[in-house]
Enzyme design. Structure first.
Site, PDB file in Angstrom:
ATOM      1  N   HIS A 307       1.041  -1.098   0.209  1.00 34.65           N
ATOM      2  CA  HIS A 307      -0.084   0.051  -0.342  1.00 34.65           C
ATOM      3  C   HIS A 307       0.533   1.166   0.001  1.00 34.65           C
ATOM      4  O   HIS A 307       2.045   1.048   0.794  1.00 34.65           O
ATOM      5  CB  HIS A 307      -0.854  -0.004   1.215  1.00 34.65           C
ATOM      6  CG  HIS A 307      -2.083   1.160   0.797  1.00 34.65           C
ATOM      7  ND1 HIS A 307      -1.503   2.475   1.061  1.00 34.65           N
ATOM      8  CD2 HIS A 307      -3.330   0.723   1.223  1.00 34.65           C
ATOM      9  CE1 HIS A 307      -3.250   2.822   1.319  1.00 34.65           C
ATOM     10  NE2 HIS A 307      -4.545   1.562   0.597  1.00 34.65           N
ATOM     11  N   ASP A 364      -7.464  -5.127  -0.335  1.00 35.38           N
ATOM     12  CA  ASP A 364      -8.269  -6.365  -1.847  1.00 35.38           C
ATOM     13  C   ASP A 364      -7.782  -7.373  -0.979  1.00 35.38           C
ATOM     14  O   ASP A 364      -8.574  -8.527  -2.069  1.00 35.38           O
ATOM     15  CB  ASP A 364      -7.328  -6.063  -2.496  1.00 35.38           C
ATOM     16  CG  ASP A 364      -8.574  -3.926  -3.418  1.00 35.38           C
ATOM     17  OD1 ASP A 364      -7.648  -3.105  -3.712  1.00 35.38           O
ATOM     18  OD2 ASP A 364      -9.522  -3.500  -2.906  1.00 35.38           O
TER      19      ASP A 364
HETATM   20  C1  SDX Z   1      -5.962  -0.118  -3.098  1.00 32.73           C
HETATM   21  O1  SDX Z   1      -4.205   4.719  -2.026  1.00 32.73           O
HETATM   22  C2  SDX Z   1      -5.475   4.170  -1.156  1.00 32.73           C
HETATM   23  O2  SDX Z   1      -6.159   4.542  -0.781  1.00 32.73           O
HETATM   24  C3  SDX Z   1      -5.433   3.086  -2.377  1.00 32.73           C
HETATM   25  C4  SDX Z   1      -7.184   1.632  -1.738  1.00 32.73           C
HETATM   26  C5  SDX Z   1      -8.330   2.405  -1.426  1.00 32.73           C
HETATM   27  O3  SDX Z   1      -9.049   2.790  -0.318  1.00 32.73           O
HETATM   28  O4  SDX Z   1      -8.711   3.345  -1.882  1.00 32.73           O
HETATM   29  O5  SDX Z   1      -6.069   1.399  -0.130  1.00 32.73           O
HETATM   30  C6  SDX Z   1      -7.450   0.933  -2.357  1.00 32.73           C
HETATM   31  O6  SDX Z   1      -5.872   0.377  -4.157  1.00 32.73           O
HETATM   32  C7  SDX Z   1      -5.616  -0.840  -2.799  1.00 32.73           C
HETATM   33  C8  SDX Z   1      -3.403  -1.399  -3.272  1.00 32.73           C
HETATM   34  C9  SDX Z   1      -4.457  -2.677  -4.394  1.00 32.73           C
HETATM   35  N1  SDX Z   1      -3.588  -2.496  -5.366  1.00 32.73           N
HETATM   36  C10 SDX Z   1      -2.389  -3.934  -5.210  1.00 32.73           C
HETATM   37  O7  SDX Z   1      -2.826  -4.751  -4.168  1.00 32.73           O
HETATM   38  C11 SDX Z   1      -2.117  -3.873  -6.867  1.00 32.73           C
HETATM   39  C12 SDX Z   1      -0.782  -4.852  -5.690  1.00 32.73           C
HETATM   40  N2  SDX Z   1       0.017  -3.454  -5.085  1.00 32.73           N
HETATM   41  C13 SDX Z   1       1.232  -3.245  -5.938  1.00 32.73           C
HETATM   42  O8  SDX Z   1       0.786  -2.697  -7.181  1.00 32.73           O
HETATM   43  C14 SDX Z   1       0.982  -2.002  -4.571  1.00 32.73           C
HETATM   44  O9  SDX Z   1       2.083  -2.053  -4.027  1.00 32.73           O
HETATM   45  C15 SDX Z   1       0.220  -0.882  -4.955  1.00 32.73           C
HETATM   46  C16 SDX Z   1       0.299  -0.352  -5.618  1.00 32.73           C
HETATM   47  C17 SDX Z   1      -0.511  -0.604  -3.800  1.00 32.73           C
HETATM   48  C18 SDX Z   1       1.852   0.473  -4.407  1.00 32.73           C
HETATM   49  O10 SDX Z   1       2.154   0.621  -4.894  1.00 32.73           O
HETATM   50  P1  SDX Z   1       3.742   2.147  -4.559  1.00 32.73           P
HETATM   51  O11 SDX Z   1       3.335   2.560  -3.261  1.00 32.73           O
HETATM   52  O12 SDX Z   1       3.684   2.887  -5.649  1.00 32.73           O
HETATM   53  O13 SDX Z   1       5.428   0.943  -4.248  1.00 32.73           O
HETATM   54  P2  SDX Z   1       6.068   0.226  -4.955  1.00 32.73           P
HETATM   55  O14 SDX Z   1       4.993   0.120  -6.478  1.00 32.73           O
HETATM   56  O15 SDX Z   1       7.157   1.906  -5.287  1.00 32.73           O
HETATM   57  O16 SDX Z   1       6.300  -0.762  -4.323  1.00 32.73           O
HETATM   58  C19 SDX Z   1       7.562  -0.374  -3.524  1.00 32.73           C
HETATM   59  C20 SDX Z   1       8.067  -2.025  -3.677  1.00 32.73           C
HETATM   60  C21 SDX Z   1       9.109  -2.000  -5.469  1.00 32.73           C
HETATM   61  O17 SDX Z   1       9.917  -2.893  -5.024  1.00 32.73           O
HETATM   62  P3  SDX Z   1      11.762  -2.405  -5.510  1.00 32.73           P
HETATM   63  O18 SDX Z   1      11.506  -1.753  -6.567  1.00 32.73           O
HETATM   64  O19 SDX Z   1      11.556  -1.028  -4.838  1.00 32.73           O
HETATM   65  O20 SDX Z   1      12.575  -3.221  -5.281  1.00 32.73           O
HETATM   66  O21 SDX Z   1       7.635  -2.692  -3.609  1.00 32.73           O
HETATM   67  C22 SDX Z   1       7.482  -4.192  -4.664  1.00 32.73           C
HETATM   68  C23 SDX Z   1       8.249  -3.068  -5.854  1.00 32.73           C
HETATM   69  O22 SDX Z   1       8.591  -4.031  -6.235  1.00 32.73           O
HETATM   70  N3  SDX Z   1       6.199  -4.625  -4.347  1.00 32.73           N
HETATM   71  C24 SDX Z   1       5.609  -5.044  -4.044  1.00 32.73           C
HETATM   72  C25 SDX Z   1       4.319  -5.288  -4.407  1.00 32.73           C
HETATM   73  N4  SDX Z   1       3.821  -5.122  -4.013  1.00 32.73           N
HETATM   74  C26 SDX Z   1       5.040  -3.601  -4.185  1.00 32.73           C
HETATM   75  N5  SDX Z   1       6.490  -6.804  -4.931  1.00 32.73           N
HETATM   76  C27 SDX Z   1       5.337  -8.232  -5.090  1.00 32.73           C
HETATM   77  N6  SDX Z   1       4.341  -8.038  -4.958  1.00 32.73           N
HETATM   78  C28 SDX Z   1       3.549  -6.900  -4.417  1.00 32.73           C
HETATM   79  N7  SDX Z   1       2.517  -6.752  -4.296  1.00 32.73           N
END
Ligand code: SDX
Length: 429
Positions: A307, A364
């Site tokens: 998140h 989710d």
């Molecule tokens: C919602 O914003 C809100 O409030 C949203 C929400 C709401 O109520 O409106 O809470 C609802 O959208 C919840 C999120 C649902 N999405 C997912 O579950 C999709 C999977 N999650 C990710 O794609 C990610 O965690 C996000 C999009 C939720 C957050 O992404 P960020 O903050 O941009 O973080 P990032 O992508 O830069 O990740 C940081 C690191 C990265 O690794 P490094 O490059 O540092 O090595 O964490 C890793 C990412 O690769 N990473 C994951 C991951 N999420 C982040 N690796 C594996 N699996 C994951 N799910």
């Protein structure tokens, strides 16, 4: 604390005012930055940038706190009706009994949609994704209520537009469900509550009676509250940006639904179930998929994990996980994907990759398990997220309009070619 932040650019020092919120969050007001320094800030994905002040929702990502107008999500999910929370978000205070009854009655009287909308559904190809239909149907409401086209036509007209959207959203969502399976729609009934009406329109079959299960009603009420608002997330920010051009409310909310559809945002709840089903079909090896999620060469992500704001736990996920156990037990449903979800959570939360990046289940991760136990098809999951989030989007839009905020128009840093002359086509090789 100093009331200003000092910034030095190429030897020129500038002071910028600090703004401190009621929860002691500190913001640097950069509205005068470019005039004073010629510079703008740059922040891909707005990870460190506040777009507005707001009194609707407070999140503390480190402490896992979520409050709506000061009330904790735990209390609201446990004690409130969804329409009460909708009133709180949109109007700023919990309604008195008299106010609630008037609000509830007004909404019950606007649940019908124009029958021409059914003709629109008939034009959709079979198998169309429900979110695409919802985007179109919400936007189409401005055609049936042209007075909504001007969002500056006074408080009474604005509240009528808001009430119509809140009232018709469950009807539109239920119509999408029925049209997907080629079944006749079920009309709303004014003697049912908001949540009861939605479940009845969705699950009642035209040829049979339908008895509302109180377990379903309570679980649906809680799930809608847990999704009701989440400050400046991607879809709420979209609603604000579109609304800032003074596009009408229906167009602004329709844009918010489009943003929510993305798999990184609300679309994740559908992706989670599809991921869990794929893991189950592949022998249920949770560690294999944990390793895939960690592999930078593998595009696979653990959907429902991570998140942008919460860095210890998502309080909503904790409530939903508990509710999933309760609902499945009461329904006598044993869902293998729930066990896989728990295995994934345990494996991930002990893995350094996830611990270092503070990745854990978000809202989710478990919600789809309840939705499926209740009989919703997976393609409808993000529509259910939108149904819950609607009052939050409306509250964000109303606050932006009431604050008379300017049209949103971010700046950029240009990195393209510098000035060059045009070469006529016949002289270009
Ligand atoms: C919602 O914003 C809100 O409030 C949203 C929400 C709401 O109520 O409106 O809470 C609802 O959208 C919840 C999120 C649902 N999405 C997912 O579950 C999709 C999977 N999650 C990710 O794609 C990610 O965690 C996000 C999009 C939720 C957050 O992404 P960020 O903050 O941009 O973080 P990032 O992508 O830069 O990740 C940081 C690191 C990265 O690794 P490094 O490059 O540092 O090595 O964490 C890793 C990412 O690769 N990473 C994951 C991951 N999420 C982040 N690796 C594996 N699996 C994951 N799910």
């Amino acid at each position: 604390m100093s009331e200003t932040a000092k910034i030095s650019i190429q030897g020129v020092e500038t002071e910028l005012p600090l703004l401190v919120g009621t929860e002691n969050e500190v913001g640097i007001d950069i509205s005068g930055l470019r005039a004073a320094t010629g510079a703008v800030t740059l922040d891909f994905g707005y990870k460190n940038t506040g777009s507005t002040t707001s009194s609707i929702t407070y999140l503390d990502g480190e402490a896992g706190i979520l409050r709506h107008r000061g009330y904790s999500i735990e209390e609201l999910a446990d004690k409130a009706e969804f329409l009460e929370v909708a009133y709180l978000l949109i109007n700023g205070e919990l309604p008195t009994k008299e106010q609630y009854d008037a609000w509830d009655n007004e909404i019950r009287r606007h649940t019908l949609v124009n029958t021409d909308i059914q003709n629109m559904f008939d034009a959709w190809p079979t198998g169309s994704h429900p979110m695409g239909q919802l985007i179109a149907m919400i936007s189409s409401l401005s055609s049936f209520y042209p007075e909504s086209l001007n969002p500056n036509s006074g408080e009474e007209a604005r509240m009528r537009t808001i009430t119509r959207l809140l009232a018709k959203m469950p009807t539109l969502c239920a119509m999408i469900s029925k049209n997907r399976i080629g079944h006749p729609i079920i009309y709303p009934k004014n003697n049912l509550s908001y949540v009861e009406n939605y479940l009845n329109m969705t699950f009642k079959h035209v040829t049979e009676d339908y008895e509302l299960d109180p377990v379903f009603v309570r679980a649906m009420n809680k799930l809608l509250i847990l999704h009701a608002d989440h400050e400046q997330n991607c879809s709420a920010s979209t609603v604000r940006l579109v609304g800032s051009s003074h596009a009408n409310l229906y167009a602004s909310i329709s844009a918010g639904v489009a943003a929510l559809w993305g798999p990184l945002h609300g679309g994740a709840n559908q992706q989670v179930i599809e991921m869990l089903e794929a893991i189950a079909a592949d022998g249920g090896d949770a560690q294999k998929y944990i390793d895939k999620a960690k592999d930078k060469n593998d595009p696979f992500r653990l959907m429902g994990f991570g998140h942008r704001v919460y860095k210890n736990f998502d309080p909503r996920a904790i409530i939903i996980k508990k509710s999933a156990d309760e609902v499945l037990e009461k329904l006598g449903v044993s869902d293998p994907t729930l066990e896989i979800a728990k295995k994934l959570e345990q494996a991930a939360l002990s893995d350094p990759y996830f611990i270092e990046r503070k990745l854990f289940p978000n809202v989710d991760f478990y919600s789809g398990i309840i939705y499926r136990a209740m009989g919703f098809p997976v393609e409808m999951f993000t529509v259910l997220f939108a149904l819950g989030r609607l009052p939050g989007w409306i509250a964000q839009w109303r606050e932006m309009m009431d604050d008379k905020q300017p049209i949103g128009r971010p700046r950029q840093i240009y990195t393209g070619p510098v000035s060059r002359s045009f070469t006529p086509l016949n002289e270009r090789g």
